[in-house]
Write a protein that holds these residues in place. Structure first.
Motif, PDB file in Angstrom:
ATOM      1  N   ASP A   1       1.147  -6.803 -56.345  1.00 41.87           N
ATOM      2  CA  ASP A   1       0.014  -6.432 -55.504  1.00 41.87           C
ATOM      3  C   ASP A   1       0.527  -5.541 -54.379  1.00 41.87           C
ATOM      4  OD1 ASP A   1      -2.397  -6.231 -54.156  1.00 41.87           O
ATOM      5  OD2 ASP A   1      -2.204  -8.192 -53.179  1.00 41.87           O
ATOM      6  N   VAL A   2       0.863  -4.292 -54.704  1.00 41.29           N
ATOM      7  CA  VAL A   2       1.441  -3.409 -53.696  1.00 41.29           C
ATOM      8  C   VAL A   2       0.435  -3.049 -52.614  1.00 41.29           C
ATOM      9  CG1 VAL A   2       3.276  -2.456 -55.129  1.00 41.29           C
ATOM     10  CG2 VAL A   2       1.002  -1.411 -55.183  1.00 41.29           C
ATOM     11  N   SER A   3      -0.851  -3.089 -52.940  1.00 45.67           N
ATOM     12  CA  SER A   3      -1.854  -2.830 -51.911  1.00 45.67           C
ATOM     13  C   SER A   3      -1.795  -3.913 -50.845  1.00 45.67           C
ATOM     14  CB  SER A   3      -3.251  -2.771 -52.527  1.00 45.67           C
ATOM     15  OG  SER A   3      -3.370  -1.683 -53.417  1.00 45.67           O
ATOM     16  N   GLY A   4      -1.547  -5.154 -51.270  1.00 43.22           N
ATOM     17  CA  GLY A   4      -1.429  -6.255 -50.330  1.00 43.22           C
ATOM     18  C   GLY A   4      -0.203  -6.148 -49.450  1.00 43.22           C
ATOM     19  N   ALA A   5       0.789  -5.342 -49.881  1.00 43.27           N
ATOM     20  CA  ALA A   5       1.994  -5.151 -49.076  1.00 43.27           C
ATOM     21  C   ALA A   5       1.778  -4.154 -47.945  1.00 43.27           C
ATOM     22  CB  ALA A   5       3.137  -4.673 -49.966  1.00 43.27           C
ATOM     23  N   GLY A   6       0.632  -3.491 -47.942  1.00 44.35           N
ATOM     24  CA  GLY A   6       0.317  -2.576 -46.851  1.00 44.35           C
ATOM     25  C   GLY A   6       0.227  -1.115 -47.245  1.00 44.35           C
ATOM     26  N   LEU A   7       0.283  -0.801 -48.541  1.00 42.56           N
ATOM     27  CA  LEU A   7       0.147   0.587 -48.969  1.00 42.56           C
ATOM     28  C   LEU A   7      -1.315   1.019 -48.897  1.00 42.56           C
ATOM     29  CD1 LEU A   7       2.457   0.869 -52.116  1.00 42.56           C
ATOM     30  CD2 LEU A   7       2.916   1.655 -49.803  1.00 42.56           C
ATOM     31  N   ALA A   8      -1.532   2.223 -48.414  1.00 42.08           N
ATOM     32  CA  ALA A   8      -2.888   2.759 -48.367  1.00 42.08           C
ATOM     33  C   ALA A   8      -3.425   2.929 -49.784  1.00 42.08           C
ATOM     34  CB  ALA A   8      -2.899   4.098 -47.632  1.00 42.08           C
ATOM     35  N   TYR A   9      -4.728   2.777 -49.934  1.00 37.26           N
ATOM     36  CA  TYR A   9      -5.354   2.829 -51.263  1.00 37.26           C
ATOM     37  C   TYR A   9      -5.057   4.138 -51.982  1.00 37.26           C
ATOM     38  CZ  TYR A   9      -9.001   3.027 -54.828  1.00 37.26           C
ATOM     39  OH  TYR A   9      -9.675   3.155 -56.009  1.00 37.26           O
ATOM     40  N   ALA A  10      -5.059   5.242 -51.262  1.00 35.86           N
ATOM     41  CA  ALA A  10      -4.914   6.560 -51.888  1.00 35.86           C
ATOM     42  C   ALA A  10      -3.460   7.027 -51.966  1.00 35.86           C
ATOM     43  CB  ALA A  10      -5.737   7.586 -51.111  1.00 35.86           C
ATOM     44  N   GLU A  11      -2.513   6.210 -51.545  1.00 32.38           N
ATOM     45  CA  GLU A  11      -1.118   6.656 -51.509  1.00 32.38           C
ATOM     46  C   GLU A  11      -0.536   6.746 -52.917  1.00 32.38           C
ATOM     47  OE1 GLU A  11       2.753   5.839 -48.638  1.00 32.38           O
ATOM     48  OE2 GLU A  11       1.030   4.478 -48.630  1.00 32.38           O
ATOM     49  N   ARG A  12       0.103   7.878 -53.225  1.00 30.08           N
ATOM     50  CA  ARG A  12       0.691   8.124 -54.537  1.00 30.08           C
ATOM     51  C   ARG A  12       2.153   8.530 -54.388  1.00 30.08           C
ATOM     52  NH1 ARG A  12      -3.280   5.892 -55.104  1.00 30.08           N
ATOM     53  NH2 ARG A  12      -5.139   6.376 -56.345  1.00 30.08           N
ATOM     54  N   PHE A  13       2.931   8.360 -55.477  1.00 31.47           N
ATOM     55  CA  PHE A  13       4.367   8.612 -55.441  1.00 31.47           C
ATOM     56  C   PHE A  13       4.810   9.414 -56.665  1.00 31.47           C
ATOM     57  CE2 PHE A  13       3.403   4.772 -53.139  1.00 31.47           C
ATOM     58  CZ  PHE A  13       4.153   4.881 -51.977  1.00 31.47           C
TER      59      PHE A  13
ATOM     60  N   GLU B   1      15.381   4.601 -41.679  1.00 27.47           N
ATOM     61  CA  GLU B   1      14.123   4.039 -41.180  1.00 27.47           C
ATOM     62  C   GLU B   1      13.774   4.647 -39.823  1.00 27.47           C
ATOM     63  OE1 GLU B   1      11.944  -0.307 -41.054  1.00 27.47           O
ATOM     64  OE2 GLU B   1      14.108  -0.232 -40.670  1.00 27.47           O
ATOM     65  N   ARG B   2      14.760   4.808 -38.980  1.00 24.90           N
ATOM     66  CA  ARG B   2      14.520   5.397 -37.661  1.00 24.90           C
ATOM     67  C   ARG B   2      14.028   6.841 -37.764  1.00 24.90           C
ATOM     68  NH1 ARG B   2      20.134   3.263 -34.944  1.00 24.90           N
ATOM     69  NH2 ARG B   2      19.470   1.118 -34.509  1.00 24.90           N
ATOM     70  N   SER B   3      14.537   7.558 -38.760  1.00 25.20           N
ATOM     71  CA  SER B   3      14.145   8.963 -38.910  1.00 25.20           C
ATOM     72  C   SER B   3      12.794   9.128 -39.584  1.00 25.20           C
ATOM     73  CB  SER B   3      15.211   9.715 -39.709  1.00 25.20           C
ATOM     74  OG  SER B   3      15.171   9.333 -41.080  1.00 25.20           O
ATOM     75  N   GLY B   4      12.249   8.032 -40.138  1.00 24.50           N
ATOM     76  CA  GLY B   4      10.959   8.106 -40.820  1.00 24.50           C
ATOM     77  C   GLY B   4      11.063   8.418 -42.297  1.00 24.50           C
ATOM     78  N   GLN B   5      12.289   8.549 -42.812  1.00 28.92           N
ATOM     79  CA  GLN B   5      12.468   8.851 -44.239  1.00 28.92           C
ATOM     80  C   GLN B   5      12.303   7.602 -45.103  1.00 28.92           C
ATOM     81  OE1 GLN B   5      16.161  10.907 -45.100  1.00 28.92           O
ATOM     82  NE2 GLN B   5      15.870  10.759 -47.310  1.00 28.92           N
ATOM     83  N   PHE B   6      12.475   6.435 -44.480  1.00 26.98           N
ATOM     84  CA  PHE B   6      12.418   5.164 -45.214  1.00 26.98           C
ATOM     85  C   PHE B   6      11.545   4.169 -44.460  1.00 26.98           C
ATOM     86  CE2 PHE B   6      14.257   0.816 -45.472  1.00 26.98           C
ATOM     87  CZ  PHE B   6      13.959   0.543 -46.798  1.00 26.98           C
ATOM     88  N   ARG B   7      10.768   3.394 -45.226  1.00 29.13           N
ATOM     89  CA  ARG B   7      10.031   2.276 -44.642  1.00 29.13           C
ATOM     90  C   ARG B   7      10.119   1.084 -45.585  1.00 29.13           C
ATOM     91  NH1 ARG B   7       3.553   3.163 -45.800  1.00 29.13           N
ATOM     92  NH2 ARG B   7       3.804   4.345 -47.723  1.00 29.13           N
ATOM     93  N   ALA B   8      10.110  -0.110 -45.032  1.00 27.54           N
ATOM     94  CA  ALA B   8      10.237  -1.340 -45.814  1.00 27.54           C
ATOM     95  C   ALA B   8       9.010  -2.210 -45.591  1.00 27.54           C
ATOM     96  CB  ALA B   8      11.497  -2.091 -45.402  1.00 27.54           C
ATOM     97  N   LEU B   9       8.448  -2.739 -46.691  1.00 26.41           N
ATOM     98  CA  LEU B   9       7.241  -3.548 -46.625  1.00 26.41           C
ATOM     99  C   LEU B   9       7.467  -4.886 -47.322  1.00 26.41           C
ATOM    100  CD1 LEU B   9       4.633  -0.806 -47.637  1.00 26.41           C
ATOM    101  CD2 LEU B   9       5.213  -1.541 -45.321  1.00 26.41           C
ATOM    102  N   LEU B  10       7.039  -5.962 -46.684  1.00 27.08           N
ATOM    103  CA  LEU B  10       7.136  -7.288 -47.281  1.00 27.08           C
ATOM    104  C   LEU B  10       5.927  -7.516 -48.181  1.00 27.08           C
ATOM    105  CD1 LEU B  10       8.548 -10.073 -47.415  1.00 27.08           C
ATOM    106  CD2 LEU B  10       7.122 -10.772 -45.473  1.00 27.08           C
ATOM    107  N   GLY B  11       6.187  -7.787 -49.457  1.00 27.01           N
ATOM    108  CA  GLY B  11       5.089  -8.025 -50.388  1.00 27.01           C
ATOM    109  C   GLY B  11       5.578  -8.123 -51.811  1.00 27.01           C
ATOM    110  N   ASN B  12       4.663  -8.436 -52.700  1.00 28.24           N
ATOM    111  CA  ASN B  12       4.944  -8.627 -54.118  1.00 28.24           C
ATOM    112  C   ASN B  12       4.557  -7.367 -54.878  1.00 28.24           C
ATOM    113  OD1 ASN B  12       5.001  -9.491 -56.821  1.00 28.24           O
ATOM    114  ND2 ASN B  12       4.323 -11.544 -56.289  1.00 28.24           N
ATOM    115  N   TYR B  13       5.436  -6.886 -55.767  1.00 25.13           N
ATOM    116  CA  TYR B  13       5.115  -5.673 -56.526  1.00 25.13           C
ATOM    117  C   TYR B  13       3.860  -5.834 -57.370  1.00 25.13           C
ATOM    118  CZ  TYR B  13       7.027  -7.845 -60.786  1.00 25.13           C
ATOM    119  OH  TYR B  13       7.261  -8.666 -61.854  1.00 25.13           O
TER     120      TYR B  13
END
Length: 316
Positions: free
Chosen positions: A90-102, A76-88
């Protein structure tokens, strides 16, 4: 000590044992970015991070999220990992940008080992455990509130649909009768009602099945999964893979049917003469049959016994 060296020694975490880990690693081997929608204690994410992937982890349980962040703090400190509180769901509600893809998305629909083992969370039918079962703070009510307020018709339908219980109507009546005398508060109350209907020979498999049904209702799990499936599909990059581990027949059925429909070229009504739908599959199913845990894994982790893994790849 490097992050990868730290995690290699703890691939099986104390918070939660990751299920079907080698199979998941193989399916997502080509990914650079991964969305772990059910982070839990971070077991699967740890493996992805060791491979150099960038990982976003989502979980609705604040305690699970805290445990994963502590375990993966260097990443997390290196920026390789981030953690978001939310329900799968509604992943947008967890803070993911609308255009973010994986490139890869993982959904492990099981309850973590820690959640089961922590008596205060109320997922277990062990004596004295509270009837809670909430995955996170976003649940509308806990298990006790559900059982003390739901009407008989809806309770019978819940037990029939989620527990495949042939005596659902009788069990619903028994729960209603007992709660009128004293509200349900602990696992003992529900276990006693089950024994009264299923008989003294009823045991752990019956309790587990019915407790699971109540947990599914408390956390809106099947409706949430149905909403999540197309949203997660649309979060994939071209060629990206969606892998889902289900533990309940209803969950697995939803996943199987979704993957089949997405892999079909034409979804027009059978009698329609001219195709007016998309006319091409959205991708391909990678698992003709669900992948199950092997004997060695089940022996080491009995909760892997009911795990069923399916995967789908988005068209390039």
């Amino acid at each position: 000590m490097s992050p990868s060296r730290t995690l290699t020694a703890s691939r099986v975490g104390v918070y939660h044992v990751p299920v079907l880990l080698p199979e998941i690693e193989a399916l997502l081997a080509g990914a650079s970015t991964v969305l772990d929608c059910t982070l839990g204690g971070g077991g699967h994410s740890a493996a992805f991070l060791e491979r150099g992937m960038r990982v976003t982890g989502v979980d609705r349980d604040p305690r699970a999220l805290a445990a994963a962040r502590e375990r993966l703090t260097d990443f997390e400190r290196s920026g390789q990992f981030r953690a978001l509180l939310g329900n799968y769901a509604d992943v947008s509600g967890a803070g993911l940008a609308y255009a973010e893809r994986f490139d890869g998305i993982l959904l492990d629909l099981g309850v973590s080992s820690h959640q089961f083992d922590d008596l205060t969370r109320g997922f277990t039918f062990r004596e004295g455990a509270p009837l809670d079962m909430r995955m996170g703070t976003d649940a509308d009510q806990d298990a006790a509130e559900l059982l003390n307020s739901i009407d008989e018709v809806d309770l019978s339908a819940l037990l029939r649909a989620y527990a495949d219980e042939p005596r659902a109507a009788r069990l619903a009546r028994e729960i209603i009768r007992r709660r009128e005398r004293r509200p349900f508060a602990t696992a003992d109350d529900l276990v006693d009602a089950i024994r009264a209907v299923l008989g003294p020979r009823s045991g752990a498999p019956d309790f587990a099945r019915i407790f699971q049904a109540v947990r599914i209702a408390v956390n809106d799990e099947l409706d949430g999964l149905e909403r999540a499936l197309p949203a997660l599909r649309d979060r994939l990059t071209p060629g990206g893979v969606l892998a889902i581990i289900a533990y309940h027949s209803g969950e697995d059925r939803l996943v199987k049917n979704a993957f089949r429909e997405w892999s079909t070229a034409c979804v027009c009504p059978p009698k329609q003469m001219v195709c007016t739908c998309r006319g091409a599959p959205l991708g391909e199913t990678l698992t003709k049959r669900p992948i199950n845990a092997g004997e060695a894994e089940v022996e080491a982790n009995s909760r892997a016994r009911s795990a069923r893994l399916r995967a789908w790849r988005r068209a390039r």
